[in-house]
Design a protein around this motif. Structure first.
Motif, PDB file in Angstrom:
ATOM      1  N   ALA A  36      47.178  30.880   8.829  1.00 23.77           N
ATOM      2  CA  ALA A  36      45.881  31.568   8.865  1.00 23.77           C
ATOM      3  C   ALA A  36      46.077  33.060   9.130  1.00 23.77           C
ATOM      4  CB  ALA A  36      44.998  30.966   9.951  1.00 23.77           C
ATOM      5  N   PRO A  37      45.202  33.892   8.599  1.00 15.03           N
ATOM      6  CA  PRO A  37      45.290  35.335   8.870  1.00 15.03           C
ATOM      7  C   PRO A  37      45.180  35.630  10.354  1.00 15.03           C
ATOM      8  CG  PRO A  37      43.695  34.877   7.124  1.00 15.03           C
ATOM      9  CD  PRO A  37      44.056  33.563   7.727  1.00 15.03           C
ATOM     10  N   ALA A  38      45.754  36.738  10.751  1.00  6.45           N
ATOM     11  CA  ALA A  38      45.629  37.177  12.140  1.00  6.45           C
ATOM     12  C   ALA A  38      44.229  37.718  12.380  1.00  6.45           C
ATOM     13  CB  ALA A  38      46.665  38.255  12.436  1.00  6.45           C
ATOM     14  N   LEU A  39      43.764  37.591  13.620  1.00  2.00           N
ATOM     15  CA  LEU A  39      42.507  38.211  14.026  1.00  2.00           C
ATOM     16  C   LEU A  39      42.848  39.559  14.653  1.00  2.00           C
ATOM     17  CD1 LEU A  39      39.648  36.553  16.133  1.00  2.00           C
ATOM     18  CD2 LEU A  39      40.254  38.954  16.304  1.00  2.00           C
ATOM     19  N   ILE A  40      42.389  40.630  14.035  1.00  5.42           N
ATOM     20  CA  ILE A  40      42.658  41.975  14.542  1.00  5.42           C
ATOM     21  C   ILE A  40      41.349  42.574  15.042  1.00  5.42           C
ATOM     22  CG2 ILE A  40      43.584  44.261  14.036  1.00  5.42           C
ATOM     23  CD1 ILE A  40      45.622  41.963  13.813  1.00  5.42           C
ATOM     24  N   LEU A  41      41.327  42.925  16.316  1.00  2.90           N
ATOM     25  CA  LEU A  41      40.151  43.518  16.932  1.00  2.90           C
ATOM     26  C   LEU A  41      40.203  45.035  16.744  1.00  2.90           C
ATOM     27  CD1 LEU A  41      37.697  42.591  18.651  1.00  2.90           C
ATOM     28  CD2 LEU A  41      39.046  43.175  20.675  1.00  2.90           C
ATOM     29  N   ALA A  42      39.188  45.595  16.092  1.00  2.00           N
ATOM     30  CA  ALA A  42      39.107  47.049  15.871  1.00  2.00           C
ATOM     31  C   ALA A  42      38.296  47.658  17.013  1.00  2.00           C
ATOM     32  CB  ALA A  42      38.446  47.345  14.528  1.00  2.00           C
ATOM     33  N   VAL A  43      38.966  48.475  17.830  1.00  2.63           N
ATOM     34  CA  VAL A  43      38.354  49.002  19.049  1.00  2.63           C
ATOM     35  C   VAL A  43      38.007  50.482  18.867  1.00  2.63           C
ATOM     36  CG1 VAL A  43      38.651  49.338  21.527  1.00  2.63           C
ATOM     37  CG2 VAL A  43      39.712  47.368  20.397  1.00  2.63           C
ATOM     38  N   PRO A  44      36.721  50.841  18.958  1.00  2.00           N
ATOM     39  CA  PRO A  44      36.322  52.246  18.830  1.00  2.00           C
ATOM     40  C   PRO A  44      36.531  53.011  20.120  1.00  2.00           C
ATOM     41  CG  PRO A  44      34.391  50.904  19.201  1.00  2.00           C
ATOM     42  CD  PRO A  44      35.552  49.954  19.157  1.00  2.00           C
ATOM     43  N   PRO A  67      43.345  27.649  19.704  1.00  2.00           N
ATOM     44  CA  PRO A  67      44.777  27.719  19.989  1.00  2.00           C
ATOM     45  C   PRO A  67      45.602  27.995  18.737  1.00  2.00           C
ATOM     46  CG  PRO A  67      43.773  25.832  21.079  1.00  2.00           C
ATOM     47  CD  PRO A  67      42.726  26.404  20.161  1.00  2.00           C
ATOM     48  N   GLY A  68      46.678  28.738  18.929  1.00  2.00           N
ATOM     49  CA  GLY A  68      47.562  29.061  17.816  1.00  2.00           C
ATOM     50  C   GLY A  68      47.141  30.272  17.017  1.00  2.00           C
ATOM     51  N   LEU A  69      46.045  30.902  17.407  1.00  2.94           N
ATOM     52  CA  LEU A  69      45.537  32.064  16.679  1.00  2.94           C
ATOM     53  C   LEU A  69      46.443  33.274  16.894  1.00  2.94           C
ATOM     54  CD1 LEU A  69      43.195  33.388  15.057  1.00  2.94           C
ATOM     55  CD2 LEU A  69      42.078  33.819  17.255  1.00  2.94           C
ATOM     56  N   VAL A 121      39.666  41.575  10.213  1.00  2.00           N
ATOM     57  CA  VAL A 121      39.366  42.633  11.173  1.00  2.00           C
ATOM     58  C   VAL A 121      37.937  42.451  11.696  1.00  2.00           C
ATOM     59  CG1 VAL A 121      39.171  45.125  11.522  1.00  2.00           C
ATOM     60  CG2 VAL A 121      40.937  44.208  10.003  1.00  2.00           C
ATOM     61  N   VAL A 122      37.818  42.353  13.024  1.00  2.00           N
ATOM     62  CA  VAL A 122      36.512  42.195  13.653  1.00  2.00           C
ATOM     63  C   VAL A 122      36.205  43.437  14.482  1.00  2.00           C
ATOM     64  CG1 VAL A 122      35.061  40.780  15.145  1.00  2.00           C
ATOM     65  CG2 VAL A 122      36.872  39.702  13.788  1.00  2.00           C
ATOM     66  N   PRO A 123      35.141  44.179  14.152  1.00  2.00           N
ATOM     67  CA  PRO A 123      34.788  45.368  14.948  1.00  2.00           C
ATOM     68  C   PRO A 123      34.268  44.975  16.325  1.00  2.00           C
ATOM     69  CG  PRO A 123      33.711  45.377  12.780  1.00  2.00           C
ATOM     70  CD  PRO A 123      34.237  44.003  13.002  1.00  2.00           C
ATOM     71  N   LEU A 124      34.722  45.671  17.357  1.00  2.00           N
ATOM     72  CA  LEU A 124      34.227  45.423  18.707  1.00  2.00           C
ATOM     73  C   LEU A 124      32.949  46.233  18.901  1.00  2.00           C
ATOM     74  CD1 LEU A 124      34.834  43.881  21.317  1.00  2.00           C
ATOM     75  CD2 LEU A 124      36.062  45.893  22.143  1.00  2.00           C
TER      76      LEU A 124
END
Length: 306
Positions: A36-44, A67-69, A121-124
């Motif tokens: 699965a793709p990685a979850l990348i948190l985009a922090v402003p 789990p496993g993410l 990519v998930v924007p915070l």
């Protein structure tokens, strides 16, 4: 904090509990799909130790639900190697996926060539902010990595819950309106403050309606980054009968420019709650955006199966 592969050195390892039997057993947690793709948190905002702590706690909540993410944190305004930029994190994530594939092939394993996004990519961000979203999009493109960008976290009922909790922590609202006790400083009018222009105010207004239903007091949204907006909303609430106002940031925190909240408190002439920060709902909404993009449904931990 634990690494993506396990707990940090010296920390105890939590052993899995035996699986319960019967119709009320707890479900086995859904793990991240293999590859699965990685979850990348985009922090402003400007990176700092407190911002990093908030981001790490948020991402830890997401990993506990799935789990496993594989996860990562990228900063929009990074000028320090200590805080990797969104571009760097995405490029590294894509390169690592390619490297894993090459190692598997060299070992003689039959593996499919990687395809699809290497990261989501998930924007915070609690609400929409066109300027910041444009910069996040640009960072994704500049990285050269195959990645998908989700929407912001709100509006959502969980954010109304988070704002309610922050108000109650500041003594500005009852923790539970069903309980028979009073809070002497409880507000009878709430200014829900956000940044990001008119679109952000409209989105905050949706959460504001949910918050008003929880608190049984009027809630109106205002823009911290529009001069006079907070003061005008304060006047409007007082004109409609509210005498004890409170300002509630509809913001995670890092996206809030220095000095804006303090200026708004002065304009409104009322106390303020803290920003949402690493409230558990933020981590769950981050994971929800990721999971929705991939079409998977994590099972909330601790929910019994009936």
């Amino acid at each position: 904090m634990s690494s993506p592969t396990g707990p940090a050195s010296g920390l105890p390892v939590r052993m899995p509990r035996p699986r319960q039997s019967g119709r009320h057993r707890r479900p086995e947690p859904v793990a991240a799909p293999e590859g699965a793709p990685a979850l990348i948190l985009a922090v402003p905002g400007a990176p700092s130790p407190s911002t990093r702590g908030l981001a790490e706690e948020t991402i830890s909540i997401a990993r506990s639900e799935l789990p496993g993410l594989e996860v990562g944190i990228g900063y929009l305004d990074s000028e320090d190697a200590e805080y990797p930029s969104l571009q760097q994190v995405l490029a590294h994530t894509a390169a690592r996926r390619t490297e894993r594939y090459q190692i598997a092939r060299a070992a003689g394993r039959e593996v499919a060539e990687p395809e699809g996004p290497a990261a989501v990519v998930v924007p915070l961000l609690a609400g929409p902010d066109n300027v910041l979203m444009r910069r996040i999009r640009q960072g994704v493109m500049e990285s050269g990595a195959p990645a998908e960008l989700t929407d912001v976290l709100g509006p959502h009922p969980l954010l109304a819950e988070a704002v309610h909790v922050r108000l109650s922590e500041a003594g500005l609202a009852r923790a539970d309106r069903a309980r028979l006790f009073t809070v002497a400083t409880a507000a009878d009018g709430i200014i829900l403050a956000t940044v990001g222009g008119d679109e952000a105010v409209r989105a905050a207004g949706i959460t504001g309606m949910l918050l008003a239903a929880r608190l049984a007091v009027p809630v109106m949204a205002a823009a911290l980054d529009h001069e006079g907006s907070v003061g005008a909303i304060a006047d409007q609430l007082r004109g409609s009968g509210s005498t004890q106002l409170a300002l509630a940031p509809y913001l995670v925190g890092p996206e809030l420019p220095d000095g804006l909240l303090e200026a708004a408190v002065k304009d409104a002439g009322c106390p303020a709650a803290e920003a949402l920060g690493a409230y558990p709902a933020i981590g769950k909404l981050v994971l929800s955006q990721y999971a929705t993009t991939l079409g998977i449904t994590p099972q909330p931990q601790g929910s019994p199966v009936h």
